[in-house]
Motif scaffolding. Structure first.
Motif, mmCIF file in Angstrom:
data_model
loop_
_atom_site.group_PDB
_atom_site.id
_atom_site.type_symbol
_atom_site.label_atom_id
_atom_site.label_comp_id
_atom_site.label_asym_id
_atom_site.label_seq_id
_atom_site.Cartn_x
_atom_site.Cartn_y
_atom_site.Cartn_z
ATOM 1 N N PHE A 1 0.824 -1.208 0.000
ATOM 2 C CA PHE A 1 0.000 0.000 0.000
ATOM 3 C C PHE A 1 0.861 1.262 0.000
ATOM 4 N N LEU A 2 2.096 1.136 0.490
ATOM 5 C CA LEU A 2 2.974 2.297 0.600
ATOM 6 C C LEU A 2 3.695 2.624 -0.705
ATOM 7 N N ARG A 3 3.417 1.864 -1.763
ATOM 8 C CA ARG A 3 4.091 2.107 -3.051
ATOM 9 C C ARG A 3 3.218 1.601 -4.197
ATOM 10 N N THR A 4 3.684 1.830 -5.408
ATOM 11 C CA THR A 4 2.961 1.327 -6.587
ATOM 12 C C THR A 4 3.298 -0.142 -6.817
ATOM 13 N N GLU A 5 4.603 -0.446 -6.760
ATOM 14 C CA GLU A 5 5.081 -1.785 -7.096
ATOM 15 C C GLU A 5 4.426 -2.856 -6.220
ATOM 16 N N GLY A 6 3.810 -3.812 -6.856
ATOM 17 C CA GLY A 6 3.191 -4.910 -6.121
ATOM 18 C C GLY A 6 1.860 -4.570 -5.488
ATOM 19 N N ASN A 7 1.360 -3.365 -5.751
ATOM 20 C CA ASN A 7 0.082 -2.938 -5.175
ATOM 21 C C ASN A 7 -1.023 -3.101 -6.213
ATOM 22 N N PRO A 8 -1.890 -4.103 -6.048
ATOM 23 C CA PRO A 8 -2.893 -4.391 -7.080
ATOM 24 C C PRO A 8 -3.961 -3.298 -7.217
ATOM 25 N N HIS A 9 -4.028 -2.396 -6.235
ATOM 26 C CA HIS A 9 -5.073 -1.365 -6.280
ATOM 27 C C HIS A 9 -4.541 -0.014 -6.722
ATOM 28 N N CYS A 10 -3.248 0.035 -7.032
ATOM 29 C CA CYS A 10 -2.665 1.314 -7.448
ATOM 30 C C CYS A 10 -2.350 1.272 -8.937
ATOM 31 N N ARG A 11 -2.890 2.239 -9.658
ATOM 32 C CA ARG A 11 -2.685 2.329 -11.091
ATOM 33 C C ARG A 11 -1.206 2.578 -11.406
ATOM 34 N N TYR A 12 -0.708 1.928 -12.434
ATOM 35 C CA TYR A 12 0.658 2.200 -12.866
ATOM 36 C C TYR A 12 0.658 3.406 -13.803
ATOM 37 N N VAL A 13 1.485 4.375 -13.487
ATOM 38 C CA VAL A 13 1.680 5.553 -14.336
ATOM 39 C C VAL A 13 3.193 5.695 -14.546
ATOM 40 N N PRO A 14 3.640 5.951 -15.774
ATOM 41 C CA PRO A 14 5.093 6.016 -16.025
ATOM 42 C C PRO A 14 5.734 7.332 -15.557
ATOM 43 N N TRP A 15 5.629 7.605 -14.271
ATOM 44 C CA TRP A 15 6.196 8.826 -13.699
ATOM 45 C C TRP A 15 7.709 8.911 -13.892
ATOM 46 N N SER A 16 8.265 10.121 -13.748
ATOM 47 C CA SER A 16 9.702 10.271 -13.562
ATOM 48 C C SER A 16 10.040 9.861 -12.131
ATOM 49 N N LEU A 17 11.290 9.477 -11.905
ATOM 50 C CA LEU A 17 11.791 9.145 -10.560
ATOM 51 C C LEU A 17 10.981 8.044 -9.880
ATOM 52 N N ARG A 18 10.587 7.021 -10.658
ATOM 53 C CA ARG A 18 9.869 5.899 -10.044
ATOM 54 C C ARG A 18 10.758 5.212 -9.026
ATOM 55 N N SER A 19 12.068 5.243 -9.281
ATOM 56 C CA SER A 19 13.011 4.774 -8.264
ATOM 57 C C SER A 19 13.724 6.000 -7.691
ATOM 58 N N PRO A 20 14.002 5.998 -6.368
ATOM 59 C CA PRO A 20 14.673 7.152 -5.777
ATOM 60 C C PRO A 20 16.067 7.387 -6.353
#
Length: 543
Positions: free
Chosen positions: A335-354
């Motif tokens: 829930f604290l991130r996108t990765e592995g979260n089935p309820h969070c939409r994937y969006v190709p943001w910048s800085l997906r990794s810190p």
DNA sequence: ACCGCAGTTGATACG
DNA sequence: TCGTATCAACTGCGG
């Protein structure tokens, strides 16, 4: 003959504590009110000195509160991780019971499961009582068909099934004496290679683990100096403690007009003296106000008048908190991130990794975090946040939208990290939930509704008094340029205020198009290993 | 099933 | 200078 440890965590109060009441129901022979000084919080959680100060306020006030009831007791702060410390206490202090308030936070749950298992092995009875939320979040999930609560309607329906929350209970009139405080065991110090996420805020090395019982050997509450922070590093006027919290609540209870007419979306984010909302959220987070006490105070008054009721009313705000807690309880750490979260939409943001090396995006993130974007409304809010640890809910909306789908197009997790450090009321569930809401990756979907850094705040503050307070470079600029200083003629433009990082109109269009594409792709956090070529979630869904 | 509505908005057009 | 209507166009919900 019960010998009981009451383990304080985010319940730093004596009133409205069903867990403490359960401990006292055991009629203990002795009771240790314990706080475990956990490296997970000290090093592995981002915590600004403002929040350290608030926490220490709460602990000092609680300790005084305990002493007022029984001068022979106080809060016992032990500088060690609970998973290594508690088993030693069980053994050497001949503890019979451990009592604490239930926690559904991903880290908290894992920690507590370990403790419960060890206690069982040692024959110590563990009593866990719900108190942090109005309803047990696991029960909410069950009532919601074993699914995370992803809308306020779902939460309301589940709450309806569970019935009214408990009424608050008063603080105890008596507290048992402490038992032995002999430390006849070694202290387990934090691992030397633990990464300190708060190093950048410390003037000197943290000293809080030097001795298990503290520098005076009295199990005292640590100080900011011990933690290596400069004495001027806590800049907020907002202070903690149960006494303060109860005073604030009482003031609120006496202002029934405020409660009856309260509609969150209509309160002004630009209002600062006094702010337009209650500012009780840091107390709710640390438990220095009981959430049932807050809820019933507000609800009794709402029901007497013609309040709009939830979700916009004051009690409605607490229901959003319940919704995020129950979503976190079900989804867990993802829930604290996108990765592995089935309820969070994937969006190709910048800085997906810190560690992403996108130079421009990193520069935008840094300027956003420090209130140097050149957009006065965004900068004022971010500077107030850094200075005071609190900004109005709608200001959080505006800056979060700006960083993600409405400007920078940077991953919401990067913003979450900044809020985690700076917010006094930082609550993992609410922070993650709100970032998903504002980035339109969960809970909310109208990505074409975008907050303008220029026109949105003008609804409440035409003259820009809020900007003038928090961005002093613009103190004397004419009102017609205060939200857009780049439009001011040269002689009226302050030289020490930055140019805007981009043309908002251009970014608005780019972000909107990218969001549209991301929605059409229909991918979620669980598609993260295959999102370049994986099957569309939209087509897989059977609904 | 389908349809209409409402949900923490912005920019523009109108009287 | 206002308040209000309209469009943009996604989901979840209730009828």
């Amino acid at each position: 003959m019960a010998k009981v440890i009451y383990w304080f965590r985010t319940d730093l109060r004596l009133h409205d504590s069903p867990a403490l009441a359960a401990a006292l129901d055991l009629k203990p022979d002795c009771l240790w009110p314990i706080w475990t000084w956990d490296p997970h919080y000290v090093y592995e959680t981002r915590v600004h000195p403002n929040r350290w100060q608030f926490l220490l306020d709460c602990q000092n006030d609680l300790s005084e509160g305990i002493q007022k009831i029984n001068p022979k007791s106080r809060l016992i702060v032990m500088r060690e991780a609970p998973t290594t410390l508690l088993p030693k206490l069980f053994k050497h202090w001949k503890v019979t019971h451990l009592v604490f308030e239930k926690d559904v936070d991903a880290y908290g749950r894992e920690r507590d499961e370990k403790i419960i298992e060890i206690a069982k092995e040692q024959g110590v009875e563990v009593i866990v009582v719900n108190g942090r939320t109005l309803w047990d979040s696991d029960e909410v999930v069950k009532a919601n068909g074993n699914k995370p609560t992803m809308s306020i309607k779902q939460l309301e329906a589940a709450a309806e099934m569970l019935g009214d929350p408990q009424k608050p209970i008063p603080a105890p009139k008596k507290l048992p004496n402490l038992g032995t405080l002999d430390v006849i065991f070694e202290q387990n110090k934090p691992s030397k290679d633990i990464f300190d996420k708060n190093k950048h805020n410390r003037k000197s090395k943290d000293q809080s683990y030097n001795q298990i019982a503290g520098p005076e050997n009295g199990f005292e509450v640590p100080t900011l100096e011990e933690l290596g922070f400069d004495e001027n590093s806590a800049t907020t006027p907002i202070r903690g403690g149960e006494g303060k919290a109860l005073q604030q609540l009482e003031k609120l209870a006496n202002d029934s007009k405020f409660i009856m007419t309260f509609e969150k979306p209509k309160t002004a984010p630009t209002q600062f003296d006094p702010p337009a909302t209650t500012q009780l959220s840091p107390h709710v987070h640390f438990g220095s106000i009981g959430v049932r006490k807050f809820y019933w105070t507000a609800r009794d008054i709402e029901e007497k008048g013609n309040s709009s009721g939830p979700p916009q009313s004051l009690t409605g705000q607490l229901l959003f908190r319940e919704m995020y807690f129950a979503a976190f309880a079900k989804i867990g750490a993802p829930f604290l991130r996108t990765e592995g979260n089935p309820h969070c939409r994937y969006v190709p943001w910048s800085l997906r990794s810190p560690d992403d090396e996108n130079k421009k995006a990193n520069e935008w993130l840094d300027k956003w975090a420090h209130g140097q974007t050149g957009f006065p409304w965004i900068d004022a809010a971010m500077r107030q946040l850094r200075q005071e640890g609190w900004i109005h809910h709608l200001a959080r909306h505006a800056v979060a939208c700006f960083l993600t789908r409405g400007g920078c197009f940077i991953a919401w997790e990067r913003g979450l990290e900044v809020f985690e450090e700076l917010l006094l009321d930082h609550e993992p569930a609410c922070n993650a939930g709100n970032w998903q809401w504002l980035s339109c990756t969960a809970f909310y979907a109208m990505y074409y509704r975008m907050y303008s850094p220029v026109s949105f705040p003008q609804k409440w503050d035409k003259n820009g008094d809020y900007i003038r307070k928090y961005v002093p470079e613009l103190k004397n600029i004419p009102g017609k340029f205060i939200y857009e200083p780049w439009k001011a003629p040269k002689d009226q433009k302050p030289a020490d205020y930055p140019e805007p990082i981009f043309d908002f109109g251009e970014r608005r269009k780019i972000c909107m198009d990218q969001m549209k594409a991301a929605y059409e792709a229909g991918k979620y956090g669980t598609d993260i290993n295959s999102y370049e070529k994986g099957p569309s979630r939209k087509k897989q869904r059977t609904r």
